[in-house]
Design a protein around this motif. Structure first.
Motif, PDB file in Angstrom:
ATOM      1  N   MET A   1      -2.763   7.257  -7.988  1.00  0.00           N
ATOM      2  CA  MET A   1      -2.888   6.626  -6.678  1.00  0.00           C
ATOM      3  C   MET A   1      -2.270   7.515  -5.613  1.00  0.00           C
ATOM      4  O   MET A   1      -1.135   7.936  -5.735  1.00  0.00           O
ATOM      5  N   LYS A   2      -3.040   7.795  -4.563  1.00  0.00           N
ATOM      6  CA  LYS A   2      -2.550   8.667  -3.495  1.00  0.00           C
ATOM      7  C   LYS A   2      -1.478   7.964  -2.664  1.00  0.00           C
ATOM      8  O   LYS A   2      -1.668   6.823  -2.255  1.00  0.00           O
ATOM      9  N   LYS A   7       2.682   2.867   0.040  1.00  0.00           N
ATOM     10  CA  LYS A   7       1.952   1.632  -0.251  1.00  0.00           C
ATOM     11  C   LYS A   7       2.885   0.597  -0.867  1.00  0.00           C
ATOM     12  O   LYS A   7       2.876  -0.579  -0.495  1.00  0.00           O
ATOM     13  N   GLY A  10       5.179  -0.748   1.730  1.00  0.00           N
ATOM     14  CA  GLY A  10       4.527  -1.793   2.520  1.00  0.00           C
ATOM     15  C   GLY A  10       4.549  -3.132   1.814  1.00  0.00           C
ATOM     16  O   GLY A  10       4.855  -4.166   2.419  1.00  0.00           O
ATOM     17  N   ILE A  11       4.263  -3.109   0.506  1.00  0.00           N
ATOM     18  CA  ILE A  11       4.280  -4.362  -0.272  1.00  0.00           C
ATOM     19  C   ILE A  11       5.680  -4.960  -0.266  1.00  0.00           C
ATOM     20  O   ILE A  11       5.860  -6.161  -0.034  1.00  0.00           O
ATOM     21  N   VAL A  14       6.650  -6.457   3.220  1.00  0.00           N
ATOM     22  CA  VAL A  14       5.986  -7.730   3.518  1.00  0.00           C
ATOM     23  C   VAL A  14       6.528  -8.834   2.606  1.00  0.00           C
ATOM     24  O   VAL A  14       6.775  -9.960   3.060  1.00  0.00           O
ATOM     25  N   ALA A  15       6.746  -8.506   1.321  1.00  0.00           N
ATOM     26  CA  ALA A  15       7.311  -9.507   0.404  1.00  0.00           C
ATOM     27  C   ALA A  15       8.687  -9.946   0.879  1.00  0.00           C
ATOM     28  O   ALA A  15       9.011 -11.148   0.867  1.00  0.00           O
ATOM     29  N   ILE A  18       8.306 -12.332   3.632  1.00  0.00           N
ATOM     30  CA  ILE A  18       7.865 -13.661   3.178  1.00  0.00           C
ATOM     31  C   ILE A  18       9.063 -14.454   2.657  1.00  0.00           C
ATOM     32  O   ILE A  18       9.256 -15.623   3.009  1.00  0.00           O
ATOM     33  N   ILE A 199       0.321  -1.738   5.312  1.00  0.00           N
ATOM     34  CA  ILE A 199      -0.797  -2.382   4.605  1.00  0.00           C
ATOM     35  C   ILE A 199      -2.101  -2.124   5.374  1.00  0.00           C
ATOM     36  O   ILE A 199      -3.156  -1.893   4.772  1.00  0.00           O
ATOM     37  N   TRP A 202      -3.271   1.253   4.599  1.00  0.00           N
ATOM     38  CA  TRP A 202      -3.782   1.266   3.229  1.00  0.00           C
ATOM     39  C   TRP A 202      -5.225   0.765   3.185  1.00  0.00           C
ATOM     40  O   TRP A 202      -6.107   1.401   2.594  1.00  0.00           O
ATOM     41  N   ILE A 203      -5.465  -0.388   3.821  1.00  0.00           N
ATOM     42  CA  ILE A 203      -6.811  -0.958   3.820  1.00  0.00           C
ATOM     43  C   ILE A 203      -7.791   0.013   4.481  1.00  0.00           C
ATOM     44  O   ILE A 203      -8.893   0.260   3.972  1.00  0.00           O
ATOM     45  N   GLN A 205      -7.520   3.241   4.711  1.00  0.00           N
ATOM     46  CA  GLN A 205      -7.698   4.396   3.843  1.00  0.00           C
ATOM     47  C   GLN A 205      -8.651   4.075   2.704  1.00  0.00           C
ATOM     48  O   GLN A 205      -9.540   4.866   2.380  1.00  0.00           O
ATOM     49  N   LEU A 206      -8.489   2.892   2.096  1.00  0.00           N
ATOM     50  CA  LEU A 206      -9.368   2.505   0.993  1.00  0.00           C
ATOM     51  C   LEU A 206     -10.822   2.481   1.449  1.00  0.00           C
ATOM     52  O   LEU A 206     -11.705   3.008   0.787  1.00  0.00           O
ATOM     53  N   ARG A 209     -12.225   5.996   2.193  1.00  0.00           N
ATOM     54  CA  ARG A 209     -12.481   6.738   0.950  1.00  0.00           C
ATOM     55  C   ARG A 209     -13.759   6.233   0.282  1.00  0.00           C
ATOM     56  O   ARG A 209     -14.542   7.011  -0.263  1.00  0.00           O
ATOM     57  N   PHE A 210     -13.928   4.914   0.349  1.00  0.00           N
ATOM     58  CA  PHE A 210     -15.139   4.316  -0.227  1.00  0.00           C
ATOM     59  C   PHE A 210     -16.393   4.808   0.501  1.00  0.00           C
ATOM     60  O   PHE A 210     -17.384   5.188  -0.131  1.00  0.00           O
TER      61      PHE A 210
END
Lengths: 217, 73
Positions: A1-2, A7, A10-11, A14-15, A18, A199, A202-203, A205-206, A209-210
């Motif tokens: 995973m790049k 990433k 970020g998780i 945010v966690a 929360i 995040i 990240w979205i 970038q995903l 790349r797609f």
């Protein structure tokens, strides 16, 4: 995973927002009551949206200077993610407003400004979709994106400050000191902002790349 | 007088079977999880949802990375 470290960061951020956003101490205020905690989730949507739109306009300017498929793609994907985040910000804000201001929509300058901004960005997507040639598309969309970004700053950054607004920090008293953001809330709020920006990156970038992969085939 | 009452209470307490005291307090439950208006349950639910979304993003990222590797060969 790049780039796994940012990433995961970020998780984690945010966690953290929360957990601590619900369990931490908050000021006891009338009308707002516990809903003051929405600040940890609603406001970062806007901060990260503005960050995405800023990145988008930077890539638009870059592709205007020297066209490349990647630069144009990044400009588009950042704007897309920004639009997603602003939609979530608008929905959460409407829900919050119903229980604190008494209505889903008020004629608050920030709400109307946001609605206009989202329409401006919708027009950006329509413009992109209507041009076939990729270079021409990048040029037209790039120029329009600069206009869209400036309009966004005017509509959600400047105009609400010139008049009275229900939003805190507006109506002639800008800045965070006027905010009900005390020392308990500040670290959680900033963690949420940074976390959601990561995040959002990240979205974007995903997706880019797609798109690149599907172009290579 | 006060001492006498205290002694009386102490003897009463000692005479009471331990099971009875336990029943008075109610059976053992996961009370901490329900404390403060059960907010921990809400935190748990939100974390589950966010963990799901994060896992989804990570899996998607891995799949795209794999495809990129195949395409670059």
């Amino acid at each position: 995973m790049k780039g796994i470290w940012w990433k995961v960061l970020g998780i984690i951020l945010v966690a953290y927002s929360i957990i601590m956003g619900l369990l931490g101490e908050v000021p006891r205020l009338d009308i707002l009551n516990e809903t003051i905690r929405v600040l940890y989730y609603h406001v970062p949507m806007w901060f990260s949206m503005i960050a995405m739109m800023l990145l988008s306009v930077i890539f638009s300017i870059l592709t205007l200077g020297n066209y490349s498929f990647n630069r144009d793609l990044w400009a588009y994907e950042f704007a897309r993610t920004g639009f997603l985040l602003s939609s979530l910000g608008l929905l959460t804000g409407m829900f919050w407003a119903q229980f604190t201001w008494g209505s889903f929509w008020t004629n608050d300058p920030k709400l109307n400004g946001t609605a206009v901004t989202m329409l401006i960005y919708l027009a950006y997507f329509v413009l992109r979709g209507s041009v076939e040639d990729p270079q021409k598309k990048a040029r037209l969309a790039g120029v329009y994106n600069i206009f869209a970004f400036v309009m966004m700053i005017v509509f959600i950054g400047i105009l609400p400050r010139l008049t009275d607004s229900l939003h805190p920090g507006n109506g002639g008293n800008p800045g965070f000191n006027q905010y009900d953001l005390n020392s308990d809330m500040r670290p959680i709020f900033y963690a949420a902002v940074v976390g959601w920006i990561l995040i959002g990156l990240w979205i974007s970038q995903l997706r880019s790349r797609f798109i690149k992969l599907s172009h290579e085939e | 007088m006060k001492n006498k009452i205290n002694y009386l209470l102490l003897s009463l307490l000692m005479a009471t079977p331990m099971g009875l005291i336990a029943q008075e307090a109610g059976p053992e439950m996961a009370d901490t999880f329900r404390a403060e208006g059960k907010i921990y349950v809400v935190v748990g639910v939100l974390l589950i949802i966010f963990a799901g979304i994060a896992t989804y993003l990570i899996r998607l990222d891995r799949k795209i990375s794999k495809l990129e590797k195949v395409n670059n060969k």
